[in-house]
Design a protein around this motif. Sequence first.
Motif, PDB file in Angstrom:
ATOM      1  N   ARG A   1      85.443 -33.800  50.654  1.00 54.81           N
ATOM      2  CA  ARG A   1      85.958 -34.381  49.592  1.00 54.81           C
ATOM      3  C   ARG A   1      85.414 -34.089  48.229  1.00 54.81           C
ATOM      4  O   ARG A   1      86.375 -33.921  47.295  1.00 54.81           O
ATOM      5  CB  ARG A   1      85.854 -36.165  50.146  1.00 54.81           C
ATOM      6  N   ALA A   2      84.249 -34.042  48.034  1.00 52.99           N
ATOM      7  CA  ALA A   2      83.566 -33.536  46.957  1.00 52.99           C
ATOM      8  C   ALA A   2      84.170 -32.265  46.480  1.00 52.99           C
ATOM      9  O   ALA A   2      84.607 -31.868  45.203  1.00 52.99           O
ATOM     10  CB  ALA A   2      82.070 -33.497  46.828  1.00 52.99           C
ATOM     11  N   LEU A   3      84.080 -31.289  47.294  1.00 53.40           N
ATOM     12  CA  LEU A   3      84.682 -29.976  47.025  1.00 53.40           C
ATOM     13  C   LEU A   3      86.056 -30.045  46.760  1.00 53.40           C
ATOM     14  O   LEU A   3      86.672 -29.059  45.714  1.00 53.40           O
ATOM     15  CB  LEU A   3      84.405 -29.018  48.166  1.00 53.40           C
ATOM     16  N   ALA A   4      86.762 -30.690  47.280  1.00 53.76           N
ATOM     17  CA  ALA A   4      88.512 -30.728  47.199  1.00 53.76           C
ATOM     18  C   ALA A   4      88.515 -31.416  45.903  1.00 53.76           C
ATOM     19  O   ALA A   4      89.235 -30.833  44.893  1.00 53.76           O
ATOM     20  CB  ALA A   4      89.052 -31.409  48.284  1.00 53.76           C
ATOM     21  N   ALA A   5      87.948 -32.400  45.427  1.00 53.38           N
ATOM     22  CA  ALA A   5      87.996 -33.025  44.043  1.00 53.38           C
ATOM     23  C   ALA A   5      87.685 -32.125  43.050  1.00 53.38           C
ATOM     24  O   ALA A   5      88.301 -32.003  41.949  1.00 53.38           O
ATOM     25  CB  ALA A   5      87.256 -34.473  44.114  1.00 53.38           C
ATOM     26  N   SER A   6      86.738 -31.348  43.520  1.00 54.01           N
ATOM     27  CA  SER A   6      86.460 -30.364  42.007  1.00 54.01           C
ATOM     28  C   SER A   6      87.501 -29.366  42.115  1.00 54.01           C
ATOM     29  O   SER A   6      87.609 -28.799  41.086  1.00 54.01           O
ATOM     30  CB  SER A   6      84.937 -29.620  42.677  1.00 54.01           C
ATOM     31  N   LEU A   7      87.805 -28.820  42.964  1.00 58.75           N
ATOM     32  CA  LEU A   7      88.873 -27.782  43.285  1.00 58.75           C
ATOM     33  C   LEU A   7      90.254 -28.247  42.628  1.00 58.75           C
ATOM     34  O   LEU A   7      91.111 -27.610  41.769  1.00 58.75           O
ATOM     35  CB  LEU A   7      89.042 -27.226  44.321  1.00 58.75           C
ATOM     36  N   ASP A   8      90.745 -29.690  43.035  1.00 61.91           N
ATOM     37  CA  ASP A   8      91.859 -29.949  42.486  1.00 61.91           C
ATOM     38  C   ASP A   8      91.802 -30.528  41.020  1.00 61.91           C
ATOM     39  O   ASP A   8      92.720 -30.373  40.309  1.00 61.91           O
ATOM     40  CB  ASP A   8      92.302 -31.193  43.360  1.00 61.91           C
ATOM     41  N   GLY A   9      90.849 -31.057  40.598  1.00 66.44           N
ATOM     42  CA  GLY A   9      90.554 -31.583  39.141  1.00 66.44           C
ATOM     43  C   GLY A   9      91.424 -32.693  39.130  1.00 66.44           C
ATOM     44  O   GLY A   9      91.722 -33.305  40.063  1.00 66.44           O
ATOM     45  N   ALA A  10      91.949 -32.749  37.797  1.00 64.26           N
ATOM     46  CA  ALA A  10      92.839 -33.895  37.571  1.00 64.26           C
ATOM     47  C   ALA A  10      94.103 -33.730  37.844  1.00 64.26           C
ATOM     48  O   ALA A  10      95.266 -34.588  37.783  1.00 64.26           O
ATOM     49  CB  ALA A  10      92.577 -34.560  36.095  1.00 64.26           C
ATOM     50  N   ALA A  11      94.464 -32.465  37.922  1.00 70.08           N
ATOM     51  CA  ALA A  11      96.086 -31.976  38.143  1.00 70.08           C
ATOM     52  C   ALA A  11      96.293 -31.703  39.440  1.00 70.08           C
ATOM     53  O   ALA A  11      95.589 -31.223  40.134  1.00 70.08           O
ATOM     54  CB  ALA A  11      96.263 -30.886  37.219  1.00 70.08           C
ATOM     55  N   ASP A  12      97.585 -31.792  39.985  1.00 68.05           N
ATOM     56  CA  ASP A  12      97.897 -31.193  41.217  1.00 68.05           C
ATOM     57  C   ASP A  12      97.803 -29.594  41.127  1.00 68.05           C
ATOM     58  O   ASP A  12      98.374 -29.245  40.085  1.00 68.05           O
ATOM     59  CB  ASP A  12      99.507 -31.734  41.547  1.00 68.05           C
ATOM     60  N   ARG A  13      97.517 -29.360  42.086  1.00 67.98           N
ATOM     61  CA  ARG A  13      97.576 -27.460  42.254  1.00 67.98           C
ATOM     62  C   ARG A  13      98.257 -27.365  43.530  1.00 67.98           C
ATOM     63  O   ARG A  13      97.626 -27.255  44.720  1.00 67.98           O
ATOM     64  CB  ARG A  13      95.963 -27.319  42.804  1.00 67.98           C
TER      65      ARG A  13
END
Length: 660
Positions: free
Chosen positions: A620-632
């Motif tokens: 979850r932490a890595l996904a949140a970092s990769l996604d950031g605030a914007a949809d990817r």
Amino acid sequence: MADASADDDPVTAAVRRIWTRLLGAAPAADSDFLAAGGNSIAAMRLVAALRAELGRQVDARVLFADRTFAAFVDRVRAADPADADELTTGNPPTLSPPQRRLWFMDQLAPSSAPYNIAVAHRLRGPLDVTALGAALRAVAERHDVLRWRIPQNGGVPYAVREEPTDVAVPVVDLTGTADPDGDLAGMLAAGAGHAFDLATGPPWQVTVYRLAAQEHVLAVTVHHAVFDGWSEALLYDELALAYARALGRSVPGRPPLPATYADYAVWRADRDRRRGDTDLAWWTAHLAGAPTVLDLPRDRPRPAVQTYAGVEAAVRLDETADRAVRDLAARRGTTVAAVLLAAFGELLRRVTGSDEHVLGAIVADRRLAAFDEVIGFFIDTVPVRVRSGGASFAEQVDRAAAELHEVTAHPGAPLERVVEALGVGRGTSRAPLVQVLFNVLNFVTPRLTLTGLAVEPVPVPKPGSPFDLTVYVVERDGRAGVEVVHNPDLFEAERIEALLADLAALVGALAADPDAPAAEVAPELPRPAVRVAALGAMSVATADPARAPLPAGSDALTATEELIAGIWRDVLGRDAVGVSDNFFDIGGHSMALAAVHARLTEATGRSITMLDLFRHPTVRALAASLDGAADRPELARAAMRAAARRGRARRTPPPRRPHP
């Protein structure tokens, strides 16, 4: 008994011959190994040579207990036959566990150079650069590890041997500069800090600096992955012969090497398979309950991401302290290095308030005589548990000596496996388990000689350190001393200089009164400048993301989380992975992380650093970092492609890959 006796039996003759070759003088019956200049390196080489010549297995520790030549011969004569070495030759390039560890560190900090070894020599006289280039090529032809590249496939490194080619020897002309000495110093430092690309090679570089028509400086920088301290003397010997031959001199030929570095890697892999589990069990029992973090008082908060800068400092014992240390080592049947380690442990006790610490030590793994003349990376970092409380200094020395001997006897489990088995927490701010290295391998400083040239060494600053503090036991001008490389992002130079001065004073006082309780000797040491940290310095500069709270979210996985979890399941061979599972708590290790990094980078088409995976060790932490605030959306598409591939694949998990 200056010469070998005609009455020598085969065992005595063999021991005499090897002793003479390694220590430089033929022994008498009462010759003392330590007094003759013996140390742990000489002991290892002597034992390895006897194993090869006589087929007898002798514990190197007997050289420190029964130190006379005659007593050692008796030990050899009574020794059991050695197990078969099972050394195979002619193996293709194969990475050893220490090489894989350095490769991983290189991926973690690709712009740093803490694992470079840099040397330089001033050459006075008519240097033939063409002959030098030919000599360097001859060295690389003989020692093929200098022609290795280390690329990777799916996060798995492997070795490729290039065919021999000319070795580039650029000549930098400093004769017309306003400050040639200053320019030279800057260029030597820059060369020492060169960031090698192990995937493309070569793992070494050579530069000649011209200061005058008859004055040059030869600078060589080699990545540690193919070189160690022992290799330096081998390089100089090989280069001297090859240079003379390139000049047309008549020099004796060298016999073919009995083994290559690849042969060592294959031999070691077989040894580690046979004894790895047993040695790992010893390590986990030996280190059970030991502290896993050593935080020295410092001047700056620890950066959230470890840096690898290095600044050098040194101290030499005065004559009185040096004599006391050597006398104590002789009485306790050990080395100067063990005495200095015990003194350093007592200093740490006074600085940290803890009676025990785990340091790193360097162990040479040239356990077979066939590896004696091979250039390569034959050393391991092993944890050393130093206990300093409630004892006289003599007892502390005995403990340190016993510990150094014990840790060399369990080589089948590399440091990475020990860290994993102990469950040591991983983070980005410090190395796991070992933050301070105490290097007890005091090699005799080798000398380079080149035909027709006067050669003298030129100091080159070390390009950095992978540890907070690296301590080297040295001998300069007949006196023992300590050199350190410290991280200036943690420590001011004044603190380290004070620490070294107090260490030298403390070891002298302890060695002079070894039977008194160590805590009562020179209680004023170390001074407050060493004991007391700067205000606010014992913190991490910014919050370590690896310790940040998990992002909140529903039980349903996002596309990015599904992608990451699927890669984790494949790499770790698990049926299920939770979004809050820590990668290292569920079987992850450094080489598995490299595989995850390679697959995630390929799946997303994005530039993701290995540090990102350390800083965010849950799905979850890595996904949140990769996604950031914007949809990817590219991550969602990658997740769907990955899910489709997994659906077409077999449902059974792949077997675990072996790892160091």
